[in-house]
Scaffold this motif. Sequence first.
Motif, PDB file in Angstrom:
ATOM      1  N   ASP A   1       0.859  -1.193   0.000  1.00  0.00           N
ATOM      2  CA  ASP A   1       0.000   0.000   0.000  1.00  0.00           C
ATOM      3  C   ASP A   1       0.892   1.239   0.000  1.00  0.00           C
ATOM      4  O   ASP A   1       1.519   1.569   0.992  1.00  0.00           O
ATOM      5  N   LEU A   2       0.911   1.939  -1.124  1.00  0.00           N
ATOM      6  CA  LEU A   2       1.799   3.095  -1.253  1.00  0.00           C
ATOM      7  C   LEU A   2       1.066   4.425  -1.121  1.00  0.00           C
ATOM      8  O   LEU A   2       1.556   5.448  -1.589  1.00  0.00           O
ATOM      9  N   SER A   3      -0.130   4.424  -0.483  1.00  0.00           N
ATOM     10  CA  SER A   3      -0.712   5.737  -0.197  1.00  0.00           C
ATOM     11  C   SER A   3       0.163   6.376   0.872  1.00  0.00           C
ATOM     12  O   SER A   3       0.550   5.731   1.835  1.00  0.00           O
TER      13      SER A   3
ATOM     14  N   ARG B   1       2.385   2.809   3.460  1.00  0.00           N
ATOM     15  CA  ARG B   1       1.363   3.049   4.480  1.00  0.00           C
ATOM     16  C   ARG B   1       1.113   1.814   5.343  1.00  0.00           C
ATOM     17  O   ARG B   1       0.832   1.916   6.531  1.00  0.00           O
TER      18      ARG B   1
ATOM     19  N   ASN C   1       0.986   0.665  10.450  1.00  0.00           N
ATOM     20  CA  ASN C   1       0.612   1.875   9.731  1.00  0.00           C
ATOM     21  C   ASN C   1       1.770   2.857   9.842  1.00  0.00           C
ATOM     22  O   ASN C   1       2.144   3.263  10.932  1.00  0.00           O
TER      23      ASN C   1
ATOM     24  N   TYR D   1       2.536   5.328  12.773  1.00  0.00           N
ATOM     25  CA  TYR D   1       1.283   5.659  13.453  1.00  0.00           C
ATOM     26  C   TYR D   1       0.852   4.498  14.342  1.00  0.00           C
ATOM     27  O   TYR D   1       0.268   4.678  15.389  1.00  0.00           O
TER      28      TYR D   1
ATOM     29  N   ARG E   1       0.806   9.023  17.455  1.00  0.00           N
ATOM     30  CA  ARG E   1       1.260   8.913  16.073  1.00  0.00           C
ATOM     31  C   ARG E   1       2.439   9.869  15.886  1.00  0.00           C
ATOM     32  O   ARG E   1       2.438  10.971  16.429  1.00  0.00           O
TER      33      ARG E   1
ATOM     34  N   PHE F   1       1.860  13.862  17.175  1.00  0.00           N
ATOM     35  CA  PHE F   1       0.576  14.509  16.873  1.00  0.00           C
ATOM     36  C   PHE F   1      -0.374  14.479  18.067  1.00  0.00           C
ATOM     37  O   PHE F   1      -1.043  15.457  18.366  1.00  0.00           O
TER      38      PHE F   1
ATOM     39  N   GLN G   1      -1.370  19.668  18.335  1.00  0.00           N
ATOM     40  CA  GLN G   1      -1.465  18.814  17.146  1.00  0.00           C
ATOM     41  C   GLN G   1      -0.418  19.141  16.076  1.00  0.00           C
ATOM     42  O   GLN G   1      -0.749  19.585  14.985  1.00  0.00           O
TER      43      GLN G   1
ATOM     44  N   MET H   1      -3.766  17.621   4.636  1.00  0.00           N
ATOM     45  CA  MET H   1      -2.748  18.215   5.508  1.00  0.00           C
ATOM     46  C   MET H   1      -1.567  18.722   4.691  1.00  0.00           C
ATOM     47  O   MET H   1      -1.096  18.018   3.789  1.00  0.00           O
TER      48      MET H   1
END
Lengths: 115, 394
Positions: free
Chosen positions: B64-66, B84, B107, B125, B155, B172, B198, B252
Amino acid sequence: MDRSLLIHVAVLLGLTALAVSAAPAAEPAPTPERQQTLVHMVRQDCGSCHGMRLAGGLGPALLPERLAELPDESLVATILNGRPGTAMPGWNRFMDEAEAGWIVARLKEGFPSLQ
Amino acid sequence: MTMRLLTTLGTLAAALALSACASAPTELRGTGDLGVVIERATGRVQIVEHSHDSSLGSVDGLGDLSHAHVAFSRDSRYAYVFGRDGGLTKVDLLTRRIARRIIQAGNSIGGSVSQDGRLVVAQNYEPGGIKAFDADTLELLAEVPAEYAPGKFSRVVGLADVPGQRFAYALFDANEIWVSDLSDPRKPVTTRYPAGKQPYDGLVTPDGRYFLAGLFGEDGISLLDLWHPEAGSRKILSGYGRGEEKLPVFKMPHLRGWSLAAGQAWLPAVGRHEVLVADVRSWQEAARIPVKGQPVFVMARPDGRQVWVNFAFPDNEWVQVIDTVEKRVIHTFSPGKAVLHLEFTPRGEEVWLSSRDSNRVTVVDTASFAVRKELPADAPSGIFFTSRAQRIGF
Protein backbone atom coordinates in the motif's frame (compact mmCIF):
# COMPACT_ATOMS: atom_id res chain seq x y z
CA MET A 1 -44.07 -25.12 -11.61
CA ASP A 2 -43.56 -24.86 -7.87
CA ARG A 3 -39.87 -24.59 -8.37
CA SER A 4 -40.09 -21.68 -10.85
CA LEU A 5 -42.47 -19.85 -8.53
CA LEU A 6 -39.99 -20.27 -5.70
CA ILE A 7 -37.23 -18.90 -7.89
CA HIS A 8 -39.35 -15.90 -8.77
CA VAL A 9 -40.07 -15.19 -5.14
CA ALA A 10 -36.43 -15.62 -4.24
CA VAL A 11 -35.33 -13.23 -6.98
CA LEU A 12 -37.92 -10.68 -5.91
CA LEU A 13 -36.87 -10.94 -2.28
CA GLY A 14 -33.25 -10.58 -3.33
CA LEU A 15 -34.01 -7.48 -5.37
CA THR A 16 -35.95 -5.96 -2.48
CA ALA A 17 -33.09 -6.66 -0.08
CA LEU A 18 -30.66 -5.05 -2.51
CA ALA A 19 -32.83 -1.99 -2.92
CA VAL A 20 -33.20 -1.60 0.84
CA SER A 21 -29.50 -1.98 1.56
CA ALA A 22 -28.47 0.35 -1.26
CA ALA A 23 -30.62 3.24 -0.10
CA PRO A 24 -30.86 3.38 3.70
CA ALA A 25 -32.56 6.78 3.65
CA ALA A 26 -34.94 5.65 0.87
CA GLU A 27 -33.20 8.15 -1.42
CA PRO A 28 -32.47 7.26 -5.02
CA ALA A 29 -28.98 5.82 -5.43
CA PRO A 30 -26.47 8.05 -7.26
CA THR A 31 -26.09 7.35 -10.99
CA PRO A 32 -23.39 4.80 -11.87
CA GLU A 33 -21.19 7.61 -13.16
CA ARG A 34 -21.59 9.59 -9.96
CA GLN A 35 -20.88 6.43 -7.95
CA GLN A 36 -17.54 6.18 -9.75
CA THR A 37 -16.76 9.76 -8.80
CA LEU A 38 -17.67 9.13 -5.16
CA VAL A 39 -15.59 5.94 -5.01
CA HIS A 40 -12.65 7.85 -6.48
CA MET A 41 -13.11 10.70 -4.00
CA VAL A 42 -13.25 8.37 -0.98
CA ARG A 43 -10.30 6.21 -2.02
CA GLN A 44 -8.06 9.03 -3.21
CA ASP A 45 -9.01 12.23 -1.37
CA CYS A 46 -10.45 10.87 1.89
CA GLY A 47 -7.56 8.42 1.48
CA SER A 48 -5.02 11.20 2.13
CA CYS A 49 -5.86 10.90 5.82
CA HIS A 50 -7.74 7.59 6.08
CA GLY A 51 -5.44 5.65 3.73
CA MET A 52 -6.25 4.48 0.24
CA ARG A 53 -7.19 1.09 1.68
CA LEU A 54 -9.17 2.96 4.39
CA ALA A 55 -7.11 1.23 7.08
CA GLY A 56 -6.49 4.57 8.78
CA GLY A 57 -3.75 7.16 9.05
CA LEU A 58 -4.06 10.58 10.61
CA GLY A 59 -7.79 9.82 10.36
CA PRO A 60 -9.27 6.60 11.80
CA ALA A 61 -9.83 3.40 9.82
CA LEU A 62 -13.09 3.31 7.83
CA LEU A 63 -13.34 -0.46 7.60
CA PRO A 64 -16.64 -2.33 8.17
CA GLU A 65 -15.64 -3.86 11.52
CA ARG A 66 -14.92 -0.41 12.98
CA LEU A 67 -18.01 1.30 11.57
CA ALA A 68 -20.51 -1.49 12.30
CA GLU A 69 -21.57 -0.12 15.70
CA LEU A 70 -21.84 3.51 14.61
CA PRO A 71 -25.28 4.79 13.53
CA ASP A 72 -25.64 5.76 9.87
CA GLU A 73 -27.01 9.21 10.71
CA SER A 74 -24.00 10.20 12.79
CA LEU A 75 -21.59 8.95 10.10
CA VAL A 76 -23.49 10.94 7.46
CA ALA A 77 -23.37 14.01 9.70
CA THR A 78 -19.61 13.56 10.19
CA ILE A 79 -19.02 13.35 6.44
CA LEU A 80 -21.17 16.39 5.68
CA ASN A 81 -20.23 18.65 8.59
CA GLY A 82 -16.88 17.38 9.82
CA ARG A 83 -15.85 16.98 13.46
CA PRO A 84 -14.79 20.16 15.25
CA GLY A 85 -11.57 19.79 17.22
CA THR A 86 -10.25 17.15 14.84
CA ALA A 87 -8.73 17.32 11.37
CA MET A 88 -12.00 16.09 9.78
CA PRO A 89 -13.52 18.81 7.57
CA GLY A 90 -17.11 18.86 6.33
CA TRP A 91 -17.59 17.68 2.73
CA ASN A 92 -21.06 19.16 2.13
CA ARG A 93 -19.69 21.37 -0.66
CA PHE A 94 -18.96 18.25 -2.67
CA MET A 95 -21.90 15.90 -2.00
CA ASP A 96 -25.47 15.86 -0.72
CA GLU A 97 -27.01 13.85 2.10
CA ALA A 98 -28.15 10.98 -0.14
CA GLU A 99 -24.64 10.61 -1.55
CA ALA A 100 -23.10 10.65 1.94
CA GLY A 101 -25.66 7.97 2.87
CA TRP A 102 -24.63 5.90 -0.13
CA ILE A 103 -20.97 6.20 0.93
CA VAL A 104 -21.80 5.12 4.50
CA ALA A 105 -23.71 2.08 3.25
CA ARG A 106 -20.80 1.09 1.00
CA LEU A 107 -18.26 1.63 3.79
CA LYS A 108 -20.22 -0.63 6.10
CA GLU A 109 -20.30 -3.49 3.61
CA GLY A 110 -16.71 -3.09 2.37
CA PHE A 111 -15.95 -0.19 0.08
CA PRO A 112 -15.74 -0.76 -3.72
CA SER A 113 -12.32 -0.72 -5.38
CA LEU A 114 -11.16 1.90 -7.84
CA GLN A 115 -12.10 1.05 -11.40
CA MET B 1 34.58 -30.05 -39.45
CA THR B 2 33.88 -30.94 -35.84
CA MET B 3 36.03 -28.00 -34.75
CA ARG B 4 34.08 -25.60 -36.94
CA LEU B 5 30.77 -26.92 -35.62
CA LEU B 6 31.97 -26.44 -32.06
CA THR B 7 33.03 -22.85 -32.82
CA THR B 8 29.65 -22.11 -34.34
CA LEU B 9 27.88 -23.60 -31.34
CA GLY B 10 30.10 -21.59 -29.02
CA THR B 11 29.28 -18.35 -30.84
CA LEU B 12 25.59 -19.18 -30.71
CA ALA B 13 25.74 -19.89 -27.01
CA ALA B 14 27.55 -16.60 -26.37
CA ALA B 15 24.97 -14.71 -28.41
CA LEU B 16 22.16 -16.35 -26.45
CA ALA B 17 23.80 -15.50 -23.16
CA LEU B 18 24.18 -11.89 -24.26
CA SER B 19 20.57 -11.56 -25.32
CA ALA B 20 19.45 -13.05 -22.03
CA CYS B 21 21.40 -10.31 -20.24
CA ALA B 22 19.97 -7.56 -22.40
CA SER B 23 16.79 -7.36 -20.32
CA ALA B 24 18.75 -6.50 -17.17
CA PRO B 25 20.89 -3.37 -17.13
CA THR B 26 24.51 -4.38 -17.69
CA GLU B 27 26.30 -1.15 -18.55
CA LEU B 28 28.05 0.78 -15.82
CA ARG B 29 26.26 3.95 -14.78
CA GLY B 30 26.12 6.35 -11.86
CA THR B 31 23.09 6.96 -9.67
CA GLY B 32 23.31 10.73 -9.14
CA ASP B 33 20.60 11.46 -11.71
CA LEU B 34 18.20 8.69 -10.69
CA GLY B 35 14.90 8.94 -8.93
CA VAL B 36 11.76 7.10 -7.90
CA VAL B 37 8.17 7.90 -8.83
CA ILE B 38 5.48 6.30 -6.64
CA GLU B 39 2.52 4.76 -8.45
CA ARG B 40 0.36 4.76 -5.35
CA ALA B 41 -2.63 2.66 -6.36
CA THR B 42 -0.67 -0.23 -7.84
CA GLY B 43 2.06 -0.74 -5.23
CA ARG B 44 4.69 -0.02 -7.84
CA VAL B 45 7.51 2.48 -8.34
CA GLN B 46 9.11 3.71 -11.53
CA ILE B 47 12.85 4.25 -11.63
CA VAL B 48 13.53 7.45 -13.58
CA GLU B 49 16.54 9.55 -14.60
CA HIS B 50 16.71 13.31 -15.06
CA SER B 51 19.70 13.63 -17.41
CA HIS B 52 17.42 12.78 -20.32
CA ASP B 53 14.09 12.82 -18.48
CA SER B 54 13.10 9.21 -19.00
CA SER B 55 11.69 6.22 -17.19
CA LEU B 56 14.11 3.29 -16.93
CA GLY B 57 11.69 0.67 -15.66
CA SER B 58 9.52 -0.23 -12.71
CA VAL B 59 9.53 -2.40 -9.61
CA ASP B 60 6.31 -3.75 -8.14
CA GLY B 61 5.12 -5.68 -5.11
CA LEU B 62 5.62 -2.81 -2.65
CA GLY B 63 2.20 -2.96 -0.96
CA ASP B 64 0.00 0.00 0.00
CA LEU B 65 1.80 3.10 -1.25
CA SER B 66 -0.71 5.74 -0.20
CA HIS B 67 1.40 8.34 1.58
CA ALA B 68 4.59 6.53 0.56
CA HIS B 69 7.91 8.15 1.31
CA VAL B 70 11.39 7.39 -0.02
CA ALA B 71 14.85 7.90 1.52
CA PHE B 72 18.11 6.92 -0.15
CA SER B 73 21.19 5.00 0.94
CA ARG B 74 24.36 7.02 1.38
CA ASP B 75 25.79 5.63 -1.88
CA SER B 76 22.52 6.45 -3.67
CA ARG B 77 22.22 2.95 -5.01
CA TYR B 78 19.24 1.92 -2.92
CA ALA B 79 15.87 3.52 -2.30
CA TYR B 80 14.12 2.79 1.00
CA VAL B 81 10.42 2.90 0.25
CA PHE B 82 8.12 3.34 3.26
CA GLY B 83 4.55 2.18 2.61
CA ARG B 84 1.36 3.05 4.48
CA ASP B 85 0.92 -0.61 5.45
CA GLY B 86 4.22 -0.64 7.35
CA GLY B 87 6.14 -2.14 4.44
CA LEU B 88 9.80 -1.08 4.23
CA THR B 89 11.33 -2.07 0.91
CA LYS B 90 14.94 -1.62 -0.13
CA VAL B 91 14.94 -1.22 -3.89
CA ASP B 92 18.14 -1.54 -5.95
CA LEU B 93 17.98 1.35 -8.43
CA LEU B 94 20.55 -0.24 -10.75
CA THR B 95 19.19 -3.77 -11.10
CA ARG B 96 15.65 -2.47 -10.50
CA ARG B 97 14.88 -5.30 -8.13
CA ILE B 98 13.78 -5.57 -4.53
CA ALA B 99 16.91 -6.14 -2.44
CA ARG B 100 15.04 -6.61 0.86
CA ARG B 101 11.55 -6.13 2.15
CA ILE B 102 10.04 -6.26 5.62
CA ILE B 103 6.73 -5.32 7.23
CA GLN B 104 7.85 -3.24 10.18
CA ALA B 105 4.59 -1.73 11.48
CA GLY B 106 0.83 -1.68 11.00
CA ASN B 107 0.61 1.87 9.73
CA SER B 108 3.57 3.98 8.69
CA ILE B 109 4.12 7.34 6.99
CA GLY B 110 7.80 7.61 6.28
CA GLY B 111 11.37 7.49 7.43
CA SER B 112 14.86 8.81 7.19
CA VAL B 113 18.52 7.75 7.09
CA SER B 114 21.04 8.56 9.85
CA GLN B 115 23.96 10.96 9.42
CA ASP B 116 26.45 8.09 8.99
CA GLY B 117 24.17 6.23 6.58
CA ARG B 118 24.08 3.10 8.73
CA LEU B 119 20.57 3.38 10.13
CA VAL B 120 17.20 3.58 8.46
CA VAL B 121 14.57 4.93 10.81
CA ALA B 122 10.82 4.60 10.24
CA GLN B 123 8.12 6.79 11.78
CA ASN B 124 4.90 5.01 12.56
CA TYR B 125 1.28 5.66 13.45
CA GLU B 126 0.61 2.08 14.55
CA PRO B 127 2.35 1.20 16.78
CA GLY B 128 3.08 4.89 17.45
CA GLY B 129 6.81 5.49 17.61
CA ILE B 130 10.01 5.14 15.63
CA LYS B 131 12.07 2.07 14.76
CA ALA B 132 15.71 1.91 13.68
CA PHE B 133 16.99 -0.68 11.24
CA ASP B 134 20.40 -1.66 9.94
CA ALA B 135 20.63 0.05 6.54
CA ASP B 136 22.20 -3.00 4.91
CA THR B 137 20.16 -5.85 6.31
CA LEU B 138 17.02 -4.07 7.61
CA GLU B 139 17.54 -5.90 10.90
CA LEU B 140 15.63 -4.17 13.72
CA LEU B 141 18.11 -2.49 16.08
CA ALA B 142 16.03 -0.24 18.28
CA GLU B 143 12.55 0.98 18.95
CA VAL B 144 11.36 4.16 20.65
CA PRO B 145 7.64 3.80 21.40
CA ALA B 146 5.92 7.19 21.47
CA GLU B 147 4.41 6.42 24.87
CA TYR B 148 3.76 9.91 26.16
CA ALA B 149 1.66 8.83 29.14
CA PRO B 150 1.30 5.36 30.66
CA GLY B 151 -0.31 3.15 28.01
CA LYS B 152 -0.87 6.06 25.62
CA PHE B 153 0.96 6.09 22.30
CA SER B 154 1.08 8.93 19.81
CA ARG B 155 1.26 8.91 16.07
CA VAL B 156 4.66 10.19 14.95
CA VAL B 157 5.06 12.85 12.25
CA GLY B 158 7.80 15.00 10.78
CA LEU B 159 10.77 12.68 11.37
CA ALA B 160 14.05 14.31 10.33
CA ASP B 161 17.63 13.08 10.63
CA VAL B 162 19.80 15.68 12.35
CA PRO B 163 23.56 15.78 13.02
CA GLY B 164 24.98 13.59 15.77
CA GLN B 165 23.07 10.43 14.81
CA ARG B 166 19.96 12.08 16.15
CA PHE B 167 16.40 12.13 14.88
CA ALA B 168 13.86 14.85 15.63
CA TYR B 169 10.13 14.22 15.28
CA ALA B 170 6.77 15.39 16.53
CA LEU B 171 3.96 13.57 18.33
CA PHE B 172 0.58 14.51 16.87
CA ASP B 173 -1.40 13.17 19.83
CA ALA B 174 0.98 14.32 22.57
CA ASN B 175 1.73 17.90 21.49
CA GLU B 176 5.45 17.24 21.89
CA ILE B 177 8.73 17.25 19.96
CA TRP B 178 11.11 14.38 20.71
CA VAL B 179 14.78 14.09 19.84
CA SER B 180 16.26 10.59 19.94
CA ASP B 181 20.03 10.11 19.96
CA LEU B 182 20.92 6.82 18.26
CA SER B 183 24.70 7.10 18.66
CA ASP B 184 24.41 3.71 20.31
CA PRO B 185 21.67 2.28 18.15
CA ARG B 186 20.84 -0.40 20.70
CA LYS B 187 20.33 2.21 23.44
CA PRO B 188 18.47 5.25 22.15
CA VAL B 189 18.39 8.29 24.43
CA THR B 190 15.31 10.48 23.99
CA THR B 191 14.65 14.06 25.14
CA ARG B 192 11.12 15.51 25.15
CA TYR B 193 10.06 19.10 24.47
CA PRO B 194 6.62 20.63 24.54
CA ALA B 195 5.17 21.63 21.17
CA GLY B 196 1.89 23.39 20.43
CA LYS B 197 -1.40 21.67 19.66
CA GLN B 198 -1.47 18.81 17.15
CA PRO B 199 1.87 19.07 15.32
CA TYR B 200 1.10 17.67 11.84
CA ASP B 201 4.59 17.59 10.26
CA GLY B 202 8.12 18.79 10.85
CA LEU B 203 11.27 19.91 9.12
CA VAL B 204 14.88 20.61 9.93
CA THR B 205 16.69 23.54 8.31
CA PRO B 206 19.35 22.49 5.75
CA ASP B 207 22.17 23.14 8.29
CA GLY B 208 20.51 20.80 10.77
CA ARG B 209 20.13 23.52 13.39
CA TYR B 210 16.42 24.28 13.72
CA PHE B 211 13.58 21.79 13.92
CA LEU B 212 10.18 23.25 13.11
CA ALA B 213 6.88 21.51 13.78
CA GLY B 214 3.82 22.91 12.01
CA LEU B 215 0.71 22.99 14.17
CA PHE B 216 -2.78 22.01 13.12
CA GLY B 217 -4.59 22.64 16.41
CA GLU B 218 -3.49 26.27 16.69
CA ASP B 219 -2.05 29.00 14.50
CA GLY B 220 1.72 28.86 14.77
CA ILE B 221 4.84 26.76 14.50
CA SER B 222 6.97 25.19 17.24
CA LEU B 223 10.69 25.86 16.92
CA LEU B 224 13.52 23.97 18.60
CA ASP B 225 17.12 25.24 18.29
CA LEU B 226 19.18 22.04 18.28
CA TRP B 227 22.31 24.07 18.98
CA HIS B 228 20.67 25.25 22.20
CA PRO B 229 18.29 22.47 23.16
CA GLU B 230 18.57 23.52 26.82
CA ALA B 231 16.58 26.64 25.91
CA GLY B 232 13.63 24.43 24.94
CA SER B 233 11.12 24.94 22.20
CA ARG B 234 9.28 28.17 21.44
CA LYS B 235 6.41 29.23 19.27
CA ILE B 236 6.77 31.38 16.18
CA LEU B 237 4.23 32.92 13.81
CA SER B 238 1.64 32.35 16.50
CA GLY B 239 -1.81 33.73 15.92
CA TYR B 240 -1.34 34.20 12.19
CA GLY B 241 -5.05 33.49 11.77
CA ARG B 242 -5.89 36.54 13.92
CA GLY B 243 -8.80 34.65 15.42
CA GLU B 244 -10.57 34.41 12.08
CA GLU B 245 -12.50 31.26 11.37
CA LYS B 246 -10.35 28.70 9.62
CA LEU B 247 -11.11 27.55 6.12
CA PRO B 248 -11.59 23.78 5.85
CA VAL B 249 -8.39 21.79 5.22
CA PHE B 250 -9.08 18.87 2.86
CA LYS B 251 -5.50 17.67 2.94
CA MET B 252 -2.75 18.22 5.51
CA PRO B 253 0.18 20.35 4.36
CA HIS B 254 3.65 18.82 4.28
CA LEU B 255 6.91 20.30 5.56
CA ARG B 256 10.53 19.48 4.74
CA GLY B 257 13.87 21.27 4.61
CA TRP B 258 13.19 22.82 1.21
CA SER B 259 11.35 25.66 2.93
CA LEU B 260 14.35 27.97 3.25
CA ALA B 261 15.01 30.50 0.51
CA ALA B 262 16.58 33.94 0.42
CA GLY B 263 17.18 34.01 4.19
CA GLN B 264 13.55 33.30 4.93
CA ALA B 265 11.37 30.31 5.74
CA TRP B 266 8.38 29.80 3.41
CA LEU B 267 5.65 27.82 5.10
CA PRO B 268 2.05 26.80 4.41
CA ALA B 269 -0.59 28.47 6.56
CA VAL B 270 -3.19 26.01 7.87
CA GLY B 271 -6.82 26.92 7.22
CA ARG B 272 -5.83 30.04 5.30
CA HIS B 273 -4.98 30.33 1.65
CA GLU B 274 -1.60 31.90 2.31
CA VAL B 275 2.10 31.17 2.32
CA LEU B 276 3.73 32.53 5.49
CA VAL B 277 7.21 34.02 5.32
CA ALA B 278 9.42 34.25 8.42
CA ASP B 279 12.85 35.83 8.75
CA VAL B 280 15.32 33.08 9.68
CA ARG B 281 17.36 35.25 12.10
CA SER B 282 14.53 36.71 14.14
CA TRP B 283 11.84 34.14 13.25
CA GLN B 284 9.44 37.09 12.99
CA GLU B 285 6.78 37.16 10.31
CA ALA B 286 8.13 38.95 7.23
CA ALA B 287 5.22 38.58 4.80
CA ARG B 288 2.21 36.53 3.81
CA ILE B 289 1.42 35.79 0.24
CA PRO B 290 -2.15 35.06 -0.86
CA VAL B 291 -2.37 31.90 -2.98
CA LYS B 292 -5.05 29.90 -4.78
CA GLY B 293 -5.95 27.38 -2.10
CA GLN B 294 -4.75 25.53 0.99
CA PRO B 295 -1.02 25.02 0.31
CA VAL B 296 0.27 21.45 0.68
CA PHE B 297 3.90 21.61 -0.49
CA VAL B 298 5.73 24.95 -0.38
CA MET B 299 9.08 24.16 -1.98
CA ALA B 300 11.99 26.43 -2.76
CA ARG B 301 13.91 25.89 -5.97
CA PRO B 302 17.42 24.88 -4.83
CA ASP B 303 18.83 28.36 -5.59
CA GLY B 304 16.04 29.94 -3.52
CA ARG B 305 14.86 32.44 -6.12
CA GLN B 306 11.50 30.73 -6.60
CA VAL B 307 9.06 28.95 -4.32
CA TRP B 308 6.58 26.52 -5.89
CA VAL B 309 3.26 25.69 -4.25
CA ASN B 310 0.65 23.00 -4.82
CA PHE B 311 -2.73 22.77 -3.13
CA ALA B 312 -5.21 20.59 -1.27
CA PHE B 313 -8.44 19.30 -2.80
CA PRO B 314 -10.43 20.90 -4.46
CA ASP B 315 -7.78 23.31 -5.83
CA ASN B 316 -5.29 20.54 -6.50
CA GLU B 317 -5.07 20.98 -10.25
CA TRP B 318 -3.16 24.25 -9.73
CA VAL B 319 0.46 25.11 -9.13
CA GLN B 320 1.75 28.59 -8.34
CA VAL B 321 5.24 30.02 -8.47
CA ILE B 322 6.32 32.79 -6.08
CA ASP B 323 9.27 35.07 -6.79
CA THR B 324 11.13 35.27 -3.48
CA VAL B 325 12.48 38.77 -4.11
CA GLU B 326 9.22 40.31 -5.29
CA LYS B 327 7.27 38.16 -2.81
CA ARG B 328 4.36 37.65 -5.16
CA VAL B 329 2.92 34.94 -7.39
CA ILE B 330 4.49 35.23 -10.84
CA HIS B 331 3.03 32.15 -12.54
CA THR B 332 -0.11 30.02 -12.18
CA PHE B 333 -0.70 26.90 -14.25
CA SER B 334 -2.15 23.39 -14.24
CA PRO B 335 0.10 20.50 -15.27
CA GLY B 336 -2.81 18.06 -14.80
CA LYS B 337 -5.51 16.92 -12.39
CA ALA B 338 -4.72 16.26 -8.72
CA VAL B 339 -1.12 17.47 -8.53
CA LEU B 340 0.23 15.62 -5.50
CA HIS B 341 3.94 16.34 -5.42
CA LEU B 342 6.85 18.08 -7.08
CA GLU B 343 10.60 17.56 -7.01
CA PHE B 344 13.39 19.79 -8.32
CA THR B 345 16.44 18.43 -10.06
CA PRO B 346 19.51 18.97 -7.85
CA ARG B 347 20.33 22.42 -9.25
CA GLY B 348 16.77 23.38 -10.04
CA GLU B 349 16.71 23.95 -13.80
CA GLU B 350 13.69 21.70 -13.99
CA VAL B 351 10.93 20.45 -11.76
CA TRP B 352 8.95 17.23 -12.03
CA LEU B 353 5.26 17.34 -11.06
CA SER B 354 2.96 14.35 -10.54
CA SER B 355 -0.69 14.54 -11.60
CA ARG B 356 -2.50 11.62 -10.00
CA ASP B 357 -5.74 11.90 -11.94
CA SER B 358 -4.09 12.68 -15.27
CA ASN B 359 -1.78 9.67 -14.90
CA ARG B 360 1.36 11.55 -15.79
CA VAL B 361 4.49 13.24 -14.56
CA THR B 362 5.23 16.61 -16.17
CA VAL B 363 8.76 17.96 -16.44
CA VAL B 364 8.78 21.77 -16.48
CA ASP B 365 11.61 24.21 -17.23
CA THR B 366 11.77 26.51 -14.17
CA ALA B 367 13.11 29.50 -16.13
CA SER B 368 10.62 29.55 -19.02
CA PHE B 369 7.85 27.42 -17.42
CA ALA B 370 7.72 25.45 -20.69
CA VAL B 371 6.81 21.77 -20.52
CA ARG B 372 9.92 19.76 -21.40
CA LYS B 373 8.38 16.32 -21.22
CA GLU B 374 5.40 14.30 -20.09
CA LEU B 375 5.94 10.79 -18.77
CA PRO B 376 3.03 8.36 -18.35
CA ALA B 377 2.58 7.03 -14.81
CA ASP B 378 -0.26 5.19 -13.08
CA ALA B 379 -1.78 7.57 -10.47
CA PRO B 380 1.62 8.99 -9.49
CA SER B 381 2.18 10.60 -6.10
CA GLY B 382 5.65 11.21 -4.63
CA ILE B 383 8.72 11.92 -6.76
CA PHE B 384 12.10 11.47 -5.07
CA PHE B 385 15.55 12.12 -6.58
CA THR B 386 18.73 10.56 -5.19
CA SER B 387 20.20 14.02 -4.48
CA ARG B 388 18.19 13.77 -1.23
CA ALA B 389 20.79 11.25 0.00
CA GLN B 390 23.33 14.05 0.42
CA ARG B 391 21.08 16.41 2.35
CA ILE B 392 20.40 16.75 6.06
CA GLY B 393 16.78 16.19 7.01
CA PHE B 394 15.51 14.17 4.05
